[in-house]
Scaffold this active site. Structure first.
Site, PDB file in Angstrom:
ATOM      1  N   HIS A 103     -10.956   3.612  41.173  1.00 59.75           N
ATOM      2  CA  HIS A 103     -12.035   4.763  41.259  1.00 59.75           C
ATOM      3  C   HIS A 103     -11.220   5.704  40.392  1.00 59.75           C
ATOM      4  O   HIS A 103      -9.882   5.942  40.223  1.00 59.75           O
ATOM      5  CB  HIS A 103     -12.088   5.139  42.597  1.00 59.75           C
ATOM      6  CG  HIS A 103     -12.191   4.682  43.696  1.00 59.75           C
ATOM      7  ND1 HIS A 103     -11.396   3.674  44.510  1.00 59.75           N
ATOM      8  CD2 HIS A 103     -13.346   4.372  44.256  1.00 59.75           C
ATOM      9  CE1 HIS A 103     -11.988   3.131  45.344  1.00 59.75           C
ATOM     10  NE2 HIS A 103     -13.049   3.424  45.264  1.00 59.75           N
ATOM     11  N   ASP A 106      -8.475   7.761  41.711  1.00 59.40           N
ATOM     12  CA  ASP A 106      -7.237   7.130  41.937  1.00 59.40           C
ATOM     13  C   ASP A 106      -6.144   7.520  40.826  1.00 59.40           C
ATOM     14  O   ASP A 106      -4.972   7.797  40.923  1.00 59.40           O
ATOM     15  CB  ASP A 106      -7.362   5.637  42.045  1.00 59.40           C
ATOM     16  CG  ASP A 106      -8.186   5.378  42.948  1.00 59.40           C
ATOM     17  OD1 ASP A 106      -8.527   5.909  44.068  1.00 59.40           O
ATOM     18  OD2 ASP A 106      -8.755   4.207  42.942  1.00 59.40           O
ATOM     19  N   GLU A 234     -21.581  -2.845  46.575  1.00 58.38           N
ATOM     20  CA  GLU A 234     -20.793  -3.472  47.712  1.00 58.38           C
ATOM     21  C   GLU A 234     -21.210  -3.113  49.132  1.00 58.38           C
ATOM     22  O   GLU A 234     -21.095  -2.065  49.434  1.00 58.38           O
ATOM     23  CB  GLU A 234     -19.195  -2.880  47.430  1.00 58.38           C
ATOM     24  CG  GLU A 234     -18.217  -3.429  48.455  1.00 58.38           C
ATOM     25  CD  GLU A 234     -16.882  -3.164  48.016  1.00 58.38           C
ATOM     26  OE1 GLU A 234     -16.426  -2.758  47.227  1.00 58.38           O
ATOM     27  OE2 GLU A 234     -16.222  -2.879  49.132  1.00 58.38           O
ATOM     28  N   GLU A 269     -17.465  -8.018  50.302  1.00 55.84           N
ATOM     29  CA  GLU A 269     -15.890  -7.850  50.945  1.00 55.84           C
ATOM     30  C   GLU A 269     -15.862  -8.389  52.216  1.00 55.84           C
ATOM     31  O   GLU A 269     -16.796  -8.110  53.268  1.00 55.84           O
ATOM     32  CB  GLU A 269     -15.560  -6.206  51.022  1.00 55.84           C
ATOM     33  CG  GLU A 269     -14.390  -6.160  51.601  1.00 55.84           C
ATOM     34  CD  GLU A 269     -13.937  -4.457  51.591  1.00 55.84           C
ATOM     35  OE1 GLU A 269     -14.021  -4.099  50.370  1.00 55.84           O
ATOM     36  OE2 GLU A 269     -13.401  -4.117  52.616  1.00 55.84           O
ATOM     37  N   HIS A 272     -16.010  -6.033  55.276  1.00 55.42           N
ATOM     38  CA  HIS A 272     -17.238  -5.487  55.574  1.00 55.42           C
ATOM     39  C   HIS A 272     -18.404  -6.451  56.126  1.00 55.42           C
ATOM     40  O   HIS A 272     -19.306  -6.201  56.921  1.00 55.42           O
ATOM     41  CB  HIS A 272     -17.992  -5.254  54.248  1.00 55.42           C
ATOM     42  CG  HIS A 272     -17.128  -3.825  53.631  1.00 55.42           C
ATOM     43  ND1 HIS A 272     -17.642  -3.573  52.296  1.00 55.42           N
ATOM     44  CD2 HIS A 272     -15.958  -3.300  54.083  1.00 55.42           C
ATOM     45  CE1 HIS A 272     -16.501  -2.647  52.074  1.00 55.42           C
ATOM     46  NE2 HIS A 272     -15.617  -2.492  52.888  1.00 55.42           N
ATOM     47  N   ASP A 297     -14.321  -8.729  47.293  1.00 57.97           N
ATOM     48  CA  ASP A 297     -13.270  -7.867  47.680  1.00 57.97           C
ATOM     49  C   ASP A 297     -12.861  -8.916  48.911  1.00 57.97           C
ATOM     50  O   ASP A 297     -13.372  -9.027  49.870  1.00 57.97           O
ATOM     51  CB  ASP A 297     -13.530  -6.364  48.225  1.00 57.97           C
ATOM     52  CG  ASP A 297     -13.551  -5.736  47.172  1.00 57.97           C
ATOM     53  OD1 ASP A 297     -13.351  -5.997  45.877  1.00 57.97           O
ATOM     54  OD2 ASP A 297     -13.953  -4.428  47.407  1.00 57.97           O
ATOM     55  N   ASP A 308     -12.638  -1.313  59.414  1.00 57.20           N
ATOM     56  CA  ASP A 308     -12.133  -1.777  58.245  1.00 57.20           C
ATOM     57  C   ASP A 308     -10.492  -1.639  58.011  1.00 57.20           C
ATOM     58  O   ASP A 308      -9.762  -0.679  57.333  1.00 57.20           O
ATOM     59  CB  ASP A 308     -12.769  -0.849  57.216  1.00 57.20           C
ATOM     60  CG  ASP A 308     -13.000  -1.645  55.942  1.00 57.20           C
ATOM     61  OD1 ASP A 308     -12.829  -3.033  55.856  1.00 57.20           O
ATOM     62  OD2 ASP A 308     -13.338  -0.862  54.714  1.00 57.20           O
ATOM     63  N   ASP A 310      -8.496  -3.837  56.435  1.00 54.03           N
ATOM     64  CA  ASP A 310      -8.276  -4.011  54.977  1.00 54.03           C
ATOM     65  C   ASP A 310      -6.984  -4.817  54.962  1.00 54.03           C
ATOM     66  O   ASP A 310      -5.877  -4.302  54.146  1.00 54.03           O
ATOM     67  CB  ASP A 310      -8.190  -2.805  54.196  1.00 54.03           C
ATOM     68  CG  ASP A 310      -9.625  -2.096  53.725  1.00 54.03           C
ATOM     69  OD1 ASP A 310     -10.618  -2.858  53.574  1.00 54.03           O
ATOM     70  OD2 ASP A 310      -9.827  -0.996  53.768  1.00 54.03           O
ATOM     71  N   ASP A 340      -8.487  -5.546  47.505  1.00 50.23           N
ATOM     72  CA  ASP A 340      -9.043  -4.148  48.339  1.00 50.23           C
ATOM     73  C   ASP A 340      -8.168  -4.311  49.770  1.00 50.23           C
ATOM     74  O   ASP A 340      -8.829  -4.017  50.725  1.00 50.23           O
ATOM     75  CB  ASP A 340     -10.434  -4.144  48.486  1.00 50.23           C
ATOM     76  CG  ASP A 340     -10.971  -3.005  48.956  1.00 50.23           C
ATOM     77  OD1 ASP A 340     -10.045  -2.005  49.087  1.00 50.23           O
ATOM     78  OD2 ASP A 340     -12.217  -2.665  48.830  1.00 50.23           O
TER      79      ASP A 340
HETATM   80  C1  XLS Z   1     -14.356   0.760  51.549  1.00 51.88           C
HETATM   81  C2  XLS Z   1     -14.631  -0.032  50.065  1.00 51.88           C
HETATM   82  C3  XLS Z   1     -14.137   0.720  48.656  1.00 51.88           C
HETATM   83  C4  XLS Z   1     -14.651  -0.112  47.719  1.00 51.88           C
HETATM   84  C5  XLS Z   1     -14.652   0.657  46.307  1.00 51.88           C
HETATM   85  O1  XLS Z   1     -14.536   0.256  52.212  1.00 51.88           O
HETATM   86  O2  XLS Z   1     -14.081  -1.330  50.290  1.00 51.88           O
HETATM   87  O3  XLS Z   1     -12.403   0.621  48.820  1.00 51.88           O
HETATM   88  O4  XLS Z   1     -14.190  -1.368  47.452  1.00 51.88           O
HETATM   89  O5  XLS Z   1     -15.099   1.864  46.372  1.00 51.88           O
HETATM   90 NI    NI Z   2     -13.907  -2.968  48.968  1.00 50.73          NI
HETATM   91 NI    NI Z   3     -13.774  -1.642  52.477  1.00 51.68          NI
END
Ligand code: XLS
Ligand code: NI
Ligand code: NI
Length: 443
Positions: A103, A106, A234, A269, A272, A297, A308, A310, A340
């Site tokens: 991003h 970042d 996404e 993702e 998600h 992702d 989430d 991750d 991700d």
């Molecule tokens: C958040 C998202 C984010 C996107 C990019 O839940 O996964 O990380 O991948 O903005």
């Molecule tokens: Ni993501």
């Molecule tokens: Ni995410």
């Protein structure tokens, strides 16, 4: 290139094969190994995500930063940004991944004004360009962070305030410039705040119109600056918003056709998908069958937690589905597999960053081998062909061609009588898939 940040590893992570006990070696990911005509590297297109791996702090709603990173030592924010990027490229090179994702915020700190933010970003993009050249690592996709700054509390493109919308445009414009400058083939829109927290104060139609306009404006600009890649939305159903407009793959596909948007594919993702009450495979299948699966992702959620998380992907069956679907559609042209994912709060050693990525890459490499073997043996293709065989024959095929009326269908039912019942054989298929997952696919 130096060993400044990860001195415990002086050479790139080697491939040592499944019998290796070396935690800093790949057991399955052998970048140049050919599967179905392409190398593993070309199939998998791994990308390290900048935000979790280098900006992640291990913070959660109950505790602040828990990860101390040597690249955060400098007091000057721009120096810190440069050090972070040096660490990132040292990491990419040592891990041996071909791509990265970021991003805008970042890689460069937000300034006090739009112009200051732009200047910070531009400085770091030039630094990235130099590091990309030195290492050969490329950008998979870029994106703008339109959710962290307080101005986006009520949304970015879907904000009730047009000036907030304009700030979002300003960020996307520069993030697109950065993506083109760094040769990225994708650009992601993830709308964390493009949603609502209550309907009393929200006009959904108005906000959807705004979001569509935003995409058209971004597309027009991308064309103007010579972007040759694809846009990706996404989907995510919630978090941070109570309800997010890009709920899941089907919802986004509906939105795209409602506004006649043909220049956006999907970035699916895993976590998600599960938040939306689907499986990863379901979301991948919906996107792929619409011809719109652009990128993935590949993190995973935790079935015991409802948010989430991750986590790094280590569940083989999820990965096998993903690779099966990717192979079925002939690969990912503009996207790839972006992790991700973030290491857990308690995993604060720098070594943990390597273990996490190595394990994820091995999981997907192994999944690629298995999915390829399943496809070569024609498993799913055979099961589908048998199950839908009737639709290839006279009555079924005529229906699909639009040559049968409702009354004619009734006559056919009367003439043929009760259909023969056929088992779905779910348990059998699970048994066969297990044979591939745990044994046959690896031999
Ligand atoms: C958040 C998202 C984010 C996107 C990019 O839940 O996964 O990380 O991948 O903005
Ligand atoms: Ni993501
Ligand atoms: Ni995410």
């Amino acid at each position: 290139m130096s060993d400044r940040f990860f001195p415990f590893l002086t050479k790139p992570v080697p491939y040592e094969g499944p019998d290796s006990d070396n935690p800093m070696a790949f057991k399955w990911y052998d970048a140049k190994r050919k599967i179905a005509g392409k190398t593993m590297e070309q199939h998998l297109r791994f990308a390290v995500c900048y935000w979790h791996t280098f900006k992640g702090t291990g913070a959660d709603p109950f505790g602040g930063p828990a990860h101390e990173r040597p690249w955060n030592a400098a007091s000057d924010p721009l120096q810190r940004a440069r050090d972070t990027m040096d660490a990132a490229f040292e990491f990419f090179r040592k891990l041996g991944v071909p791509f990265w994702c970021f991003h805008d915020r970042d890689i460069a700190p937000e300034g006090a004004t739009v112009s200051e933010s732009n200047a910070n970003l531009e400085a770091l993009v030039q630094h990235a360009k130099k590091l990309q050249k030195e290492t050969g690592v490329r950008l998979l996709w870029g994106t703008a962070n339109l959710f962290s700054h307080p101005r986006y509390a009520h949304g970015a493109a879907t904000s009730p305030d047009p000036l907030v919308f304009a700030h979002a445009c300003a960020q996307v414009r520069r993030a697109l410039d950065a993506t083109v400058e760094l040769g990225g083939t994708g650009y992601v829109f993830w709308g964390g705040r493009e949603g609502y927290s209550m309907l009393y104060n929200t006009d959904m139609k108005q906000e959807a119109d705004q979001f569509a306009r935003f995409l058209f404006m971004a597309h027009e600009y991308a064309q103007k600056i010579g972007f040759k890649g694809r846009f990706f939305i996404e989907p995510k159903p919630k978090e941070p918003s109570t309800h997010q407009y890009d709920y899941d793959a089907a919802t986004v596909l509906g939105f795209l056709s409602r506004y006649n948007i043909d220049f956006v594919d999907l970035n699916i993702e895993n976590n998600h998908a599960t938040l939306a009450g689907h499986s990863f495979a379901h979301e991948l299948m919906v996107a792929s069958q619409a011809g719109r699966l652009g990128s993935l992702d590949i993190n995973r959620g935790n079935p015991l937690l409802g948010w989430d998380t991750d986590q790094f992907p280590t569940v083989l069956e999820d990965a096998v589905w993903a690779m099966h679907i990717i192979l079925d559609q002939g690969g990912l042209k503009y996207g790839g597999l972006n992790f991700d994912a973030k290491v857990r709060r308690g995993s604060f050693d720098l070594e943990d960053l390597f273990y996490a990525h190595i394990g994820a890459m091995d999981t997907f490499a192994r999944a690629l081998i298995i999915a390829d073997r399943m496809r070569k043996d024609g498993l799913r293709a055979k099961w589908l062909a048998e199950r839908y065989a009737g639709w290839k024959k006279d009555f079924g095929s005529k229906v699909l061609k639009g040559q049968v009326t409702l009354e004619e269908a009734e006559l056919y039912a009367i003439k043929e009588g009760e259909p023969k019942r056929r088992s779905g054989r779910e348990e059998l298929f699970e048994n066969i898939v297990n044979q591939y997952l745990y044994d046959r696919g690896l031999r």
